[in-house]
Each structure stands twice: as structure tokens, then as C-alpha cells.
Write a protein that holds these residues in place. Structure first.
Motif, PDB file in Angstrom:
ATOM      1  N   GLU A  52      98.458 159.836  34.755  1.00 58.06           N
ATOM      2  CA  GLU A  52      97.626 158.640  34.760  1.00 58.06           C
ATOM      3  C   GLU A  52      98.479 157.411  34.471  1.00 58.06           C
ATOM      4  O   GLU A  52      99.227 157.376  33.496  1.00 58.06           O
ATOM      5  N   GLY A  53      98.389 156.430  35.350  1.00 56.31           N
ATOM      6  CA  GLY A  53      99.138 155.200  35.163  1.00 56.31           C
ATOM      7  C   GLY A  53     100.582 155.260  35.618  1.00 56.31           C
ATOM      8  O   GLY A  53     101.291 154.260  35.581  1.00 56.31           O
ATOM      9  N   ALA A  54     101.061 156.431  36.065  1.00 56.23           N
ATOM     10  CA  ALA A  54     102.445 156.562  36.527  1.00 56.23           C
ATOM     11  C   ALA A  54     102.552 156.191  37.992  1.00 56.23           C
ATOM     12  O   ALA A  54     101.592 156.286  38.754  1.00 56.23           O
ATOM     13  N   ALA A  55     103.749 155.754  38.396  1.00 62.16           N
ATOM     14  CA  ALA A  55     103.972 155.337  39.772  1.00 62.16           C
ATOM     15  C   ALA A  55     104.158 156.520  40.716  1.00 62.16           C
ATOM     16  O   ALA A  55     104.068 156.376  41.929  1.00 62.16           O
ATOM     17  N   GLY A  56     104.435 157.695  40.162  1.00 63.45           N
ATOM     18  CA  GLY A  56     104.668 158.865  40.996  1.00 63.45           C
ATOM     19  C   GLY A  56     104.909 160.076  40.129  1.00 63.45           C
ATOM     20  O   GLY A  56     104.786 160.021  38.901  1.00 63.45           O
ATOM     21  N   GLN A  71     102.047 163.538  39.248  1.00 63.91           N
ATOM     22  CA  GLN A  71     101.850 162.163  38.799  1.00 63.91           C
ATOM     23  C   GLN A  71     100.787 162.105  37.708  1.00 63.91           C
ATOM     24  O   GLN A  71      99.697 162.649  37.839  1.00 63.91           O
ATOM     25  N   ARG A  82     106.629 162.409  30.124  1.00 65.42           N
ATOM     26  CA  ARG A  82     105.671 162.446  31.227  1.00 65.42           C
ATOM     27  C   ARG A  82     105.306 163.888  31.573  1.00 65.42           C
ATOM     28  O   ARG A  82     104.155 164.199  31.881  1.00 65.42           O
ATOM     29  N   ASP A 108     113.792 155.635  41.544  1.00 63.42           N
ATOM     30  CA  ASP A 108     112.709 156.448  42.086  1.00 63.42           C
ATOM     31  C   ASP A 108     113.338 157.751  42.564  1.00 63.42           C
ATOM     32  O   ASP A 108     113.894 157.832  43.657  1.00 63.42           O
TER      33      ASP A 108
END
Length: 199
Positions: free
Chosen positions: A65-69, A63, A101, A130
Motif C-alpha cells: 500500500e502506497g508503494a510505487a511498485g 507492491q 517493505r 527502480d
């Protein structure tokens, strides 16, 4: 859409684009006159190259920075690259929304899938979902990238370089840790369908 690799030595072949001339010099090979370049139809390209059976992997990264996962995507364009230093390579489409990412993370783990992980493979090939929902994984020892449970093997890497390759990026990675399951059969992809192989 391998990696306990046995490496054998092969004689070094002359560069295909160069010919040796008397005196040991080399010069570019000439394309035979009268030849014509024929445009390659995309659908035919896919059909013909689909006859090359390949293993299937999921490339993951931790994960950011600022990512959900964590991030991950299905990849069949993967190969061992070098023994010294230990390196691997994979290809990713320039249009991939996951690749930025992974590039930002600077690290990745190659998860080589088993023959019973077809649904997992399809899940990581989707966009806008997800991908890790319900997926069990452990952080890689070297980079923290997700090692998917049940996979056949794992190769934990840092990104070494990224090169242009038409509509894809050619990514090379330096291997820092790797492991393989004691048993299992690989997931194979051939002519648009999944299959398996056992020795």
C-alpha cells in the motif's frame, strides 16, 4: 554478495556446546584453559567466508500500500530449512531499505538465478533505483510475489518468523508453492566474482 534439493539423512550429532556424562545427563562443554579470543578483522572475515561458493537469488514481494511498485533485493544467504513443514530461510542486513517493505507484505518469492542473469542480480543489489524497470515477471500463484522470468526456480512463501542475527535478520518462510525450469545452469558467487556450474 538452491531449490530442487536432494535431502539425505544424517546421524544426529551431539550438541557441540554440551557433553554427555555418566547417567545420560549433559553439561556445558568447557573451553580449554589458556585459550584467547582474537578479534576477527571484518575484511579477513569477508575474504575467508567468500571461499564458500553459493547460489544467488532475488527475494521479491508484491507492491504494498502506497508503494510505487513491487520490492526485491539480491540475496546469496539462502537455504532450505525444513521438509515437514516445508520451509526456507534467508538473511537480510538490518540496514536494508527493501526489507521493511517485504516484512510489511508478509510474503515473498525466492527467485533462483541462472548463469546468464548476472546483470539482473547487480540491478537488484542497487539502491535508489527502480529495480523492476525492464524486468519481466509474473505474480506467484500463492502470494502474488514477482516470479522473475528466466529464473532457474521459484519458491513462493509466507513469512513465518524473523530472528535477530547480529547485523542481519534471520527470516524463515513457509513454502506454499514452488517450481523449477526444465533446464538451465545456476549463477554462482565465489570470492567476489560470478561463475556457473553444470552437471
Amino acid at each position: 554478495m538452491g531449490d530442487e534439493s536432494t535431502v539425505t539423512s544424517v546421524a544426529r550429532a551431539p550438541h557441540p556446546a554440551r557433553a554427555t556424562v555418566p547417567g545420560g545427563r549433559s553439561e556445558p562443554r568447557r573451553v580449554p584453559s589458556g585459550g584467547r579470543s582474537v578479534p576477527v578483522d571484518e575484511s579477513r572475515f569477508r575474504h575467508v567466508l567468500g571461499h564458500f561458493a553459493s547460489g544467488v537469488t532475488v527475494i521479491t514481494a508484491p507492491q504494498g500500500e502506497g508503494a510505487a511498485g513491487p520490492a526485491g533485493f539480491t540475496c546469496q544467504s539462502f537455504a532450505a530449512l525444513s521438509l515437514e513443514p516445508p520451509m526456507v530461510t534467508f538473511l537480510v542486513a538490518r540496514t536494508s531499505t527493501t526489507w521493511p517493505r517485504i516484512a510489511d507484505a508478509g510474503v515473498f518469492c525466492v527467485n533462483i538465478l541462472t548463469s546468464d542473469q548476472g546483470e539482473l542480480c547487480r540491478g537488484f543489489a542497487r539502491r535508489g533505483v527502480d529495480k523492476f524497470a525492464g524486468v519481466e515477471w509474473d505474480p506467484g500463484r500463492a502470494t502474488g510475489s514477482p516470479m522473475l522470468r528466466g529464473a532457474l526456480a521459484w519458491i513462493d512463501c509466507t513469512i513465518d518468523a524473523v530472528h535477530p542475527g547480529g547485523d542481519h535478520h534471520i527470516v524463515t518462510g513457509r513454502v506454499h508453492h514452488l517450481a523449477a525450469a526444465p533446464h538451465g545452469t545456476p549463477l554462482l558467487f565465489y570470492c567476489g566474482s560470478f561463475g556457473s556450474f553444470s552437471a
